[in-house]
Design an enzyme around this catalytic site. Structure first.
Site, PDB file in Angstrom:
ATOM      1  N   HIS A 230      -9.420   9.339   1.980  1.00  0.00           N
ATOM      2  CA  HIS A 230      -8.953   8.201   1.178  1.00  0.00           C
ATOM      3  C   HIS A 230      -9.083   8.577  -0.288  1.00  0.00           C
ATOM      4  O   HIS A 230     -10.127   9.073  -0.718  1.00  0.00           O
ATOM      5  CB  HIS A 230      -9.784   6.951   1.493  1.00  0.00           C
TER       6      HIS A 230
ATOM      7  N   HIS B  44     -12.073   9.556   5.548  1.00  0.00           N
ATOM      8  CA  HIS B  44     -11.812   8.144   5.824  1.00  0.00           C
ATOM      9  C   HIS B  44     -11.438   7.858   7.279  1.00  0.00           C
ATOM     10  O   HIS B  44     -11.936   6.917   7.871  1.00  0.00           O
ATOM     11  CB  HIS B  44     -10.677   7.686   4.904  1.00  0.00           C
TER      12      HIS B  44
ATOM     13  N   GLU C 123       0.853  -1.201   0.000  1.00  0.00           N
ATOM     14  CA  GLU C 123       0.000   0.000   0.000  1.00  0.00           C
ATOM     15  C   GLU C 123       0.883   1.243   0.000  1.00  0.00           C
ATOM     16  O   GLU C 123       2.086   1.153   0.264  1.00  0.00           O
ATOM     17  CB  GLU C 123      -0.956  -0.004   1.207  1.00  0.00           C
TER      18      GLU C 123
ATOM     19  N   LEU D  38      -5.490  -0.770  11.857  1.00  0.00           N
ATOM     20  CA  LEU D  38      -5.908  -2.031  12.492  1.00  0.00           C
ATOM     21  C   LEU D  38      -4.790  -2.499  13.422  1.00  0.00           C
ATOM     22  O   LEU D  38      -5.038  -3.019  14.504  1.00  0.00           O
ATOM     23  CB  LEU D  38      -6.211  -3.102  11.441  1.00  0.00           C
TER      24      LEU D  38
ATOM     25  N   ARG E   6      -1.497   9.073   8.263  1.00  0.00           N
ATOM     26  CA  ARG E   6      -1.474   7.646   8.603  1.00  0.00           C
ATOM     27  C   ARG E   6      -1.156   6.792   7.379  1.00  0.00           C
ATOM     28  O   ARG E   6      -1.737   6.991   6.313  1.00  0.00           O
ATOM     29  CB  ARG E   6      -2.846   7.245   9.148  1.00  0.00           C
TER      30      ARG E   6
ATOM     31  N   ASP F  43     -19.093  10.091  18.353  1.00  0.00           N
ATOM     32  CA  ASP F  43     -19.629  10.138  19.718  1.00  0.00           C
ATOM     33  C   ASP F  43     -18.533  10.040  20.782  1.00  0.00           C
ATOM     34  O   ASP F  43     -18.574  10.740  21.786  1.00  0.00           O
ATOM     35  CB  ASP F  43     -20.630   8.988  19.936  1.00  0.00           C
TER      36      ASP F  43
ATOM     37  N   ARG G 196      -1.133   8.799   1.027  1.00  0.00           N
ATOM     38  CA  ARG G 196      -2.527   9.118   0.692  1.00  0.00           C
ATOM     39  C   ARG G 196      -2.838  10.592   0.508  1.00  0.00           C
ATOM     40  O   ARG G 196      -3.632  10.961  -0.353  1.00  0.00           O
ATOM     41  CB  ARG G 196      -3.425   8.628   1.828  1.00  0.00           C
TER      42      ARG G 196
HETATM   43  C1  SIN Z   1      -7.723   0.480   2.240  1.00  0.00           C
HETATM   44  O1  SIN Z   1      -7.958  -0.705   2.090  1.00  0.00           O
HETATM   45  O2  SIN Z   1      -7.317   1.210   1.353  1.00  0.00           O
HETATM   46  C2  SIN Z   1      -7.955   1.091   3.593  1.00  0.00           C
HETATM   47  C3  SIN Z   1      -6.983   0.607   4.551  1.00  0.00           C
HETATM   48  C4  SIN Z   1      -6.712   1.636   5.607  1.00  0.00           C
HETATM   49  O3  SIN Z   1      -7.294   2.714   5.596  1.00  0.00           O
HETATM   50  O4  SIN Z   1      -5.856   1.372   6.449  1.00  0.00           O
END
Ligand code: SIN
Length: 544
Positions: free
Chosen positions: A247, A354, A131, A395, A389, A226, A293
């Protein structure tokens, strides 16, 4: 900057002594990866009550496509992952936190594997994708593009074996309860029932993000910010609220509600074309489609402006329909439902909101500035991501800080030997009926305002205008007393929108995801620091 008009500690009137009461050692608010991982950890020591606003399959985690970043490739290294994360963070990441999270990653991902997470494999090893901003292939994924579902299912199965964890779905937290500067529990609402008080020795906030604050977002309907508002009203510190990540590639088809097209698609070689078929990303960055990004999102925006079009296209024709369907089955099915065949047709995309990088300030143990309150996951600001990020680091952060917050909160709860007892807490508000409110209209107007004025490109005039309009709306929304989540969410959204706009106005520079057209450069001398908010100190700056 003054308080929001008609600032209230609690959104509703209540008298704790007259409401139903539940007692627990550790209360966890939110059941995405961070909340559930925290619950599993805490339950090894104490009783846990885990609350979920909707159902377990409505979290941002459930919707995650790309995956979870961790070093498994022998040609990759922890140092390289640390370096990439710091580089993307633009000087606002905390090196200790980055080191901790990246080093903890592989073992915690392996733990998920042992617990049954069915990650994709290649020749017997974990299959790794690429990525943007990552210098190596290190994105662990499942079912091609349904990583979030695989992780959630694995964690849910694990939950079922834990008698110390009680799960309550469809539970809206109206407010955190506090007494003498410490968090003591929460006030909750469930459909068709009276409000209930939960008394807890420790509370962990894992309530997810704010995407719904924007007209265009990849986030599910529950992401209304919230958790940030609960913490803010209770007195906890927020930081980096201007750092909202957009995103680059969400499906742009009327009716598709801005569904994410994973960055992993670009990791497989997809290119971005404008309406004339021109591949523009090499003009903007040497890493082209795999640049960080913020760079890809802004380049798309500029190319849209240059061509006078509302979108660009993702080109995956090099893969062909069959290969695309095998690698990205869910994205493929979703595109096909709109009569687009990826691999044959171009996919219309544009950026949308995003991920909230900022949030409730926590230390390395997940402890917030409010005693007894912890936070983890998207709602927390750990300083891992800094000003930008990297994909799939969230995650990872949820997994690592979920475990840490669960462990520390449970240890602290266990040390507190004093029995929990109800406190004489209450609040009285005289409801205002001065306006007949169309709440969905306020929400939609706010989402459009945030998109226009506090979006990917910002300037002082639009930000000041946003604050003025939010304050105007707040005057007749914040004085109401609602009795259902839509109204409370609207009040939370207004509260947090104002902090986002105010922080964006205060940061007179561009850094990471925060881009000011009137201050297009970074200002290392004055702005290599965090902007923080508390109720009693609504705007200050913190050099961490
Ligand atoms: C994506 O699959 O592009 C999103 C993954 C992320 O935002 O960490």
């Amino acid at each position: 900057m003054k308080h929001q008009p008609d600032f209230r500690r609690y959104l509703v009137s209540f008298d704790a002594s007259s409401l139903g009461q539940v007692f627990t050692d550790t209360l966890i608010i939110g059941a995405g990866i961070a909340g559930v991982r925290a619950a599993l950890e805490a339950a090894q020591q104490v009783r846990v009550l885990l609350l979920c606003k909707g159902t377990l399959d409505e979290s941002n985690t459930w919707h995650a496509q790309g995956g979870i970043a961790a070093v498994f490739d022998p040609d990759d290294s922890l140092q390289a992952h640390i370096k990439d994360t710091l580089l993307a963070g633009g000087g606002l990441s905390d090196e200790k936190v980055v080191d901790l999270v990246i080093r903890s990653g592989p073992a915690l991902v392996q733990e998920l594997v042992r617990w049954g997470a069915a990650f994709d494999r290649h020749k017997g090893r974990l299959a790794l994708a690429r990525e943007g901003g990552h210098s190596a292939s290190r994105i662990v994924h499942a079912h091609g593009d349904a990583t979030g579902q695989a992780i959630t299912n694995c964690l849910i199965n694990r939950l079922k074996d834990q008698p110390a964890i009680r799960l309550m779905e469809n539970t809206f937290v109206v407010d955190l309860l506090s007494d003498q500067d410490r968090c003591v529990g929460a006030l909750i609402a469930q459909p068709g029932k009276e409000l209930t008080i939960i008394w807890a020795k420790r509370v962990i906030l894992a309530a997810g993000g704010i995407g719904q604050m924007y007209r265009e977002t990849t986030n599910p309907p529950g992401a209304t910010g919230d958790g940030y508002a609960l913490a803010y009203r209770a007195g906890a510190r927020l930081e980096d609220m201007e750092m909202i990540q957009f995103h680059p590639t969400t499906l742009y088809v009327a009716g598709a509600s801005r569904t994410l097209i994973s960055e992993a698609v670009r990791g497989e070689g997809a290119t971005l074309l404008d309406h004339s078929g021109y591949r523009f990303m090499p003009d903007y960055h040497p890493d082209a489609e795999l640049a960080p990004r913020d760079i890809v999102s802004r380049a798309i925006l500029q190319q849209m402006a240059k061509t006078g079009r509302a979108n660009v296209f993702l080109d995956v024709r090099h893969m062909g329909p069959k290969k695309f369907r095998t690698r990205f089955p869910h994205i493929c099915a979703m595109c096909e439902s709109f009569d687009i065949t990826p691999g044959k047709d171009l996919i219309p995309v544009r950026p949308s909101a995003h991920y909230m990088i900022g949030g409730v300030t926590v230390d390395i143990n997940g402890q917030t500035s409010l005693q007894n309150l912890y936070a983890c996951g998207e709602v927390a600001a750990t300083s891992l991501h800094g000003a930008n990020r990297l994909g799939s680091n969230s995650l990872l952060e949820g997994l690592v800080f979920g475990k840490i917050a669960g462990e520390h909160a449970a240890q602290a709860a266990q040390r507190q030997t004093r029995r929990l007892a109800p406190l004489p807490l209450g609040n009285s508000i005289t409801p205002s009926h001065k306006t007949r409110l169309d709440v969905p209209d306020v929400r939609n107007s706010l989402r459009s305002l945030m998109w226009r004025n506090v979006g990917m490109t910002r300037d002082a005039n639009h930000l000041a205008e946003a604050i003025e309009i939010i304050e105007f709306w707040s005057r007749y929304v914040m004085d109401k007393v609602f009795d259902e989540p839509q109204g409370w969410e609207c009040q939370n959204m207004l509260t947090i929108a104002r902090t986002m706009a105010a922080a964006s106005l205060a940061r007179q520079e561009s850094r990471g995801v925060h881009f000011r057209s009137d201050f297009p450069q970074s200002d290392e001398k004055n702005w290599r620091k965090h902007i923080t908010f508390t109720v009693n100190d609504p705007l200050s700056q913190l050099g961490k």
